[in-house]
Enzyme design. Structure first.
Site, PDB file in Angstrom:
ATOM      1  N   ARG A 273       0.825  -1.208   0.000  1.00  0.00           N
ATOM      2  CA  ARG A 273       0.000   0.000   0.000  1.00  0.00           C
ATOM      3  C   ARG A 273       0.864   1.265   0.000  1.00  0.00           C
ATOM      4  O   ARG A 273       1.857   1.336   0.716  1.00  0.00           O
ATOM      5  CB  ARG A 273      -0.929   0.020   1.219  1.00  0.00           C
ATOM      6  N   ASP A 274       0.427   2.240  -0.795  1.00  0.00           N
ATOM      7  CA  ASP A 274       1.109   3.542  -0.802  1.00  0.00           C
ATOM      8  C   ASP A 274       0.902   4.210   0.550  1.00  0.00           C
ATOM      9  O   ASP A 274      -0.194   4.210   1.106  1.00  0.00           O
ATOM     10  CB  ASP A 274       0.561   4.415  -1.930  1.00  0.00           C
ATOM     11  N   ILE A 275       1.965   4.802   1.078  1.00  0.00           N
ATOM     12  CA  ILE A 275       1.920   5.427   2.399  1.00  0.00           C
ATOM     13  C   ILE A 275       1.079   6.707   2.383  1.00  0.00           C
ATOM     14  O   ILE A 275       0.613   7.157   3.430  1.00  0.00           O
ATOM     15  CB  ILE A 275       3.376   5.711   2.874  1.00  0.00           C
TER      16      ILE A 275
ATOM     17  N   ASN B  35       4.560   6.815 -13.267  1.00  0.00           N
ATOM     18  CA  ASN B  35       5.143   8.152 -13.381  1.00  0.00           C
ATOM     19  C   ASN B  35       6.587   8.002 -13.853  1.00  0.00           C
ATOM     20  O   ASN B  35       7.334   7.174 -13.329  1.00  0.00           O
ATOM     21  CB  ASN B  35       5.102   8.866 -12.025  1.00  0.00           C
TER      22      ASN B  35
ATOM     23  N   VAL C   8      10.530   8.235  -6.643  1.00  0.00           N
ATOM     24  CA  VAL C   8      11.314   7.045  -6.297  1.00  0.00           C
ATOM     25  C   VAL C   8      11.759   6.406  -7.613  1.00  0.00           C
ATOM     26  O   VAL C   8      10.917   5.978  -8.419  1.00  0.00           O
ATOM     27  CB  VAL C   8      10.496   6.042  -5.463  1.00  0.00           C
TER      28      VAL C   8
ATOM     29  N   HIS D 194       7.798   1.548 -10.527  1.00  0.00           N
ATOM     30  CA  HIS D 194       6.647   1.018  -9.785  1.00  0.00           C
ATOM     31  C   HIS D 194       5.377   1.420 -10.517  1.00  0.00           C
ATOM     32  O   HIS D 194       5.279   2.524 -11.054  1.00  0.00           O
ATOM     33  CB  HIS D 194       6.618   1.552  -8.349  1.00  0.00           C
TER      34      HIS D 194
ATOM     35  N   HIS E 144       1.510   2.365 -10.023  1.00  0.00           N
ATOM     36  CA  HIS E 144       0.468   2.743  -9.057  1.00  0.00           C
ATOM     37  C   HIS E 144      -0.831   2.079  -9.518  1.00  0.00           C
ATOM     38  O   HIS E 144      -1.223   2.235 -10.685  1.00  0.00           O
ATOM     39  CB  HIS E 144       0.230   4.253  -9.068  1.00  0.00           C
TER      40      HIS E 144
HETATM   41  P1  AMP Z   1       6.239   8.310  -7.565  1.00  0.00           P
HETATM   42  O1  AMP Z   1       5.986   9.708  -7.056  1.00  0.00           O
HETATM   43  O2  AMP Z   1       5.470   7.933  -8.783  1.00  0.00           O
HETATM   44  O3  AMP Z   1       7.724   8.020  -7.672  1.00  0.00           O
HETATM   45  O4  AMP Z   1       5.658   7.355  -6.426  1.00  0.00           O
HETATM   46  C1  AMP Z   1       6.319   7.114  -5.227  1.00  0.00           C
HETATM   47  C2  AMP Z   1       5.251   6.719  -4.250  1.00  0.00           C
HETATM   48  O5  AMP Z   1       5.854   6.089  -3.146  1.00  0.00           O
HETATM   49  C3  AMP Z   1       4.445   7.905  -3.688  1.00  0.00           C
HETATM   50  O6  AMP Z   1       3.081   7.760  -4.040  1.00  0.00           O
HETATM   51  C4  AMP Z   1       4.678   7.821  -2.184  1.00  0.00           C
HETATM   52  O7  AMP Z   1       3.534   8.139  -1.436  1.00  0.00           O
HETATM   53  C5  AMP Z   1       5.085   6.364  -2.014  1.00  0.00           C
HETATM   54  N1  AMP Z   1       5.900   6.089  -0.841  1.00  0.00           N
HETATM   55  C6  AMP Z   1       6.959   6.798  -0.399  1.00  0.00           C
HETATM   56  N2  AMP Z   1       7.486   6.202   0.692  1.00  0.00           N
HETATM   57  C7  AMP Z   1       6.743   5.095   0.934  1.00  0.00           C
HETATM   58  C8  AMP Z   1       6.769   4.064   1.928  1.00  0.00           C
HETATM   59  N3  AMP Z   1       7.707   4.045   2.889  1.00  0.00           N
HETATM   60  N4  AMP Z   1       5.830   3.097   1.861  1.00  0.00           N
HETATM   61  C9  AMP Z   1       4.887   3.100   0.900  1.00  0.00           C
HETATM   62  N5  AMP Z   1       4.818   4.030  -0.077  1.00  0.00           N
HETATM   63  C10 AMP Z   1       5.723   5.022  -0.045  1.00  0.00           C
END
Ligand code: AMP
Length: 118
Positions: free
Chosen positions: A31-33, A88, A97, A101, A103
């Protein structure tokens, strides 16, 4: 490797906690945080590529990610209601990140997407 690159490696290694939804030999879904929809799950290949274009160098692994996204939708009960799969890619798209990944977003009516409204 910077923190932003290695975060998902650390989640895959269970060094950083996450709510894991599904896992296979090649992919982890958690799950996204900071969820942007009622269902917001990230699907990450365990092998690191910077973005989806680079991941396409391994078509089977790319297919694993998409198959996992569909599996997550099934587990979350949103296959019929619908969902969005988003990669993204680089800064204008908001990638933060740099470990590719998908979404998986759904569970409610999603907004339009495209140009920033603000
Ligand atoms: P992006 O902005 O497309 O690179 O997506 C990175 C995603 O990682 C964002 O939606 C963040 O909310 C999510 N994220 C960052 N840190 C964590 C974490 N520790 N656990 C789960 N999701 C995270």
């Amino acid at each position: 490797m910077s923190d932003a690159e290695s975060l998902f490696e650390r989640i895959i290694a269970r060094e950083v906690p996450a709510e894991i939804v599904w896992e296979s030999d090649t992919v982890l879904a958690f799950r996204d945080i900071n969820p942007q929809a009622k269902t917001h799950v990230l699907v990450v290949p365990k092998k690191r590529f910077r973005n989806v274009a680079e991941l396409a160098a391994e078509p089977e692994l790319l297919a694993d990610v998409i198959t996992a996204a569909a599996k997550v939708a099934e587990l979350e009960g949103i296959t019929e209601s619908g969902y969005r799969v988003v990669f993204n890619t680089e800064l204008d798209a908001g990638q933060t990140v740099f470990h590719v990944h998908a979404h998986v977003l759904g569970g409610e009516q999603l907004g339009f997407f495209g140009r920033h409204s603000g």
